[in-house]
Design a protein around this motif. Structure first.
Motif, PDB file in Angstrom:
ATOM      1  N   ILE A 136       5.701   7.971   4.674  1.00  0.00           N
ATOM      2  CA  ILE A 136       6.313   6.620   6.338  1.00  0.00           C
ATOM      3  C   ILE A 136       5.229   7.557   7.346  1.00  0.00           C
ATOM      4  O   ILE A 136       4.730   6.448   8.129  1.00  0.00           O
ATOM      5  CB  ILE A 136       7.524   7.077   6.480  1.00  0.00           C
ATOM      6  CG1 ILE A 136       8.262   6.873   5.136  1.00  0.00           C
ATOM      7  CG2 ILE A 136       8.067   6.715   7.676  1.00  0.00           C
ATOM      8  CD1 ILE A 136       8.300   5.171   4.980  1.00  0.00           C
ATOM      9  N   SER A 196      13.561   4.072   4.332  1.00  0.00           N
ATOM     10  CA  SER A 196      12.782   3.531   3.334  1.00  0.00           C
ATOM     11  C   SER A 196      12.816   4.335   1.906  1.00  0.00           C
ATOM     12  O   SER A 196      13.606   5.263   2.212  1.00  0.00           O
ATOM     13  CB  SER A 196      11.229   3.465   3.761  1.00  0.00           C
ATOM     14  OG  SER A 196      10.302   3.782   2.976  1.00  0.00           O
ATOM     15  N   MET A 216      10.675   0.577  11.625  1.00  0.00           N
ATOM     16  CA  MET A 216       9.489   0.273  11.304  1.00  0.00           C
ATOM     17  C   MET A 216       9.303  -0.745  10.479  1.00  0.00           C
ATOM     18  O   MET A 216       9.030  -2.077  10.893  1.00  0.00           O
ATOM     19  CB  MET A 216       9.300   1.265  10.683  1.00  0.00           C
ATOM     20  CG  MET A 216       8.596   2.177   9.688  1.00  0.00           C
ATOM     21  SD  MET A 216       8.083   3.128   9.152  1.00  0.00           S
ATOM     22  CE  MET A 216       6.274   2.214   7.865  1.00  0.00           C
ATOM     23  N   SER A 234      13.768   4.048   9.873  1.00  0.00           N
ATOM     24  CA  SER A 234      12.587   3.865   8.648  1.00  0.00           C
ATOM     25  C   SER A 234      13.546   3.664   8.327  1.00  0.00           C
ATOM     26  O   SER A 234      13.924   4.701   7.039  1.00  0.00           O
ATOM     27  CB  SER A 234      11.646   4.172   8.356  1.00  0.00           C
ATOM     28  OG  SER A 234      10.901   3.826   6.977  1.00  0.00           O
TER      29      SER A 234
END
Length: 436
Positions: free
Chosen positions: A160, A153, A38, A151
């Protein structure tokens, strides 16, 4: 910030050629699934450093706290503490960061919740689709491939998901967040096993696209997958010329201060504008031989300086010549549109400290390739004043991210030093995808 279109620079011939090659690789008929990282690949933000996002929260924090430290200072310290505590065997999440931040700052639970939600809203607001990543994603969808997004994150899944949807990536089959899979942050490439399981196909039928040479190219290939490396824009910008090193040397110890916010954001936008489709440094040019890129980062940042006045007559002559060049002037206009698109009027409140440095660099240290872009519209007075460039500028060592190398990579550095032809060939083979 995803509903409008930000200016996109026309690709150079080499960029266009690379884009065609990547699209052809995506549409190979033996692919059944495509996996995308991502961040940096599909989605990017207009910041040189993540901490610049926190500047937008200082006013919110000032209403909740009367301490000496700023929100940026405390939020940065909290993340470092969370990484030290959790990253090795677990995951750093925004929840864990704010738990530590709350103790450091002494704010109330209600204040914590307000700031937590504010940060989630801001990252959602500023995140936008990387143009090249979107083209590759859309091609994979057109080819009816199963789409998997990963992702890594700190942000919650719902944030997200909103970012992906608003950036045009809503039609995917699986979203893998390593923290939810109990994959520790220290095991950066372990997500590949999950990708293979989620895809439901053989590894040899999966194409992975990401921005890290080890985790997104070497590891997938070792697992039997194919891989494309879409390099991050900021490192490409740093390596494209001497400008960033020149600026860093001038402000080695204070470049991260709020007064340089406009300059940092200008460099981030320049990286996005010039290197969304990757391109390498051009000989005898610090701006890839591109007049629009020169106008973007030399003339553009001057608009941040209130009542700007050139320091020398030669600077005045150079500005006049660049503004007469249609391509250079178009780059400046793209800068102004891009700044307004991403930041509105916010950046202006920090002033334009250091934003004259690209002009100073052109005046004193420009390569012949960039001089040739300006000379046709430069006056005779300017041509006489603009003699041969002075000695090489002092450059600070600029690093965007520390890279940990294994023993084999260190040996390769000794055998094939960076910048040599054999190193370029070997890296080209490695990043050019595994052949049949």
């Amino acid at each position: 910030m995803n509903d409008d279109i930000s200016p996109i620079k026309p690709d150079s011939d080499t960029q266009a050629e690379l884009m065609v090659k990547m699209l052809h690789e995506v549409e190979r008929n033996d692919h059944r699934a495509a996996s995308f990282k991502m961040w940096d690949t599909l989605v990017i933000t207009p910041f040189s450093q993540p901490e610049d996002l926190f500047l937008f929260m200082e006013d919110d924090f000032s209403l909740l706290n009367t301490g000496d430290k700023t929100f940026t200072q405390l939020r940065t310290e909290a993340q470092k503490a969370a990484e030290k505590k959790y990253a090795l065997k677990g995951n750093v999440t925004l929840e864990k960061i704010y738990d530590i931040f709350t103790k450091m700052s002494g704010i109330t639970p209600a204040g914590r919740e307000k700031l937590f939600n504010r940060e989630c809203d801001l990252i959602h607001h500023f995140a936008f689709a990387r143009h090249t990543g979107k083209l590759l994603f859309d091609k994979a969808k057109d080819c009816k491939n199963k789409i998997i997004i990963t992702s890594e994150s700190i942000y919650p899944r719902d944030v997200i998901v909103k970012i992906l949807c608003d950036c045009g990536y809503g039609e995917y089959d699986s979203l893998i967040i390593p923290a939810e899979q109990n994959i520790p942050d220290s095991a950066a490439s372990a997500f590949i096993g999950t990708v293979i399981k989620k895809s439901g196909v053989e590894a040899s039928n999966i194409l992975h696209i990401g921005s890290d040479i080890v985790n997104d190219v070497e590891t997938p290939i070792m697992k039997g997958m194919r891989a494309i490396m879409l390099q991050p824009v900021l490192p490409l910008m740093v390596k494209s010329g001497r400008l960033r090193g020149f600026i860093e040397e001038k402000h080695l110890y204070d470049i991260e201060e709020p007064k340089f916010t406009a300059l940092r954001c200008a460099l981030a936008l320049y990286a996005i504008y010039g290197f969304d489709t990757p391109q390498n440094k051009r000989p005898k040019s610090d701006f890839c031989g591109d007049a629009r890129m020169l106008g973007f980062i030399v003339l553009g940042p001057l608009t941040f300086i209130k009542d700007f006045s050139p320091e020398t007559e030669l600077q005045r002559q150079l500005i006049d010549a660049m503004e007469k060049n249609k391509e250079i002037s178009a780059g400046k206009q793209d800068f102004e549109q891009m700044v307004y698109h991403h930041f509105g009027d916010f950046i202006g409140k920090y002033g334009g400290e250091g934003c004259q440095l690209p002009l100073e660099f052109i005046e004193k240290f420009s390569y012949i390739g960039d001089r040739e872009l300006i000379k046709p519209t430069l006056s005779e007075i300017g041509l006489k004043k603009w003699g041969k460039p002075a000695n090489e500028p002092k450059l600070a060592p600029v690093h965007t991210k520390a890279v940990k190398k294994n023993p084999l990579q260190k040996l390769a550095d000794k055998l094939f030093p960076e910048g040599t032809r054999v190193r370029e060939i070997s890296e080209g083979i490695l990043t050019g995808k595994k052949k049949k």
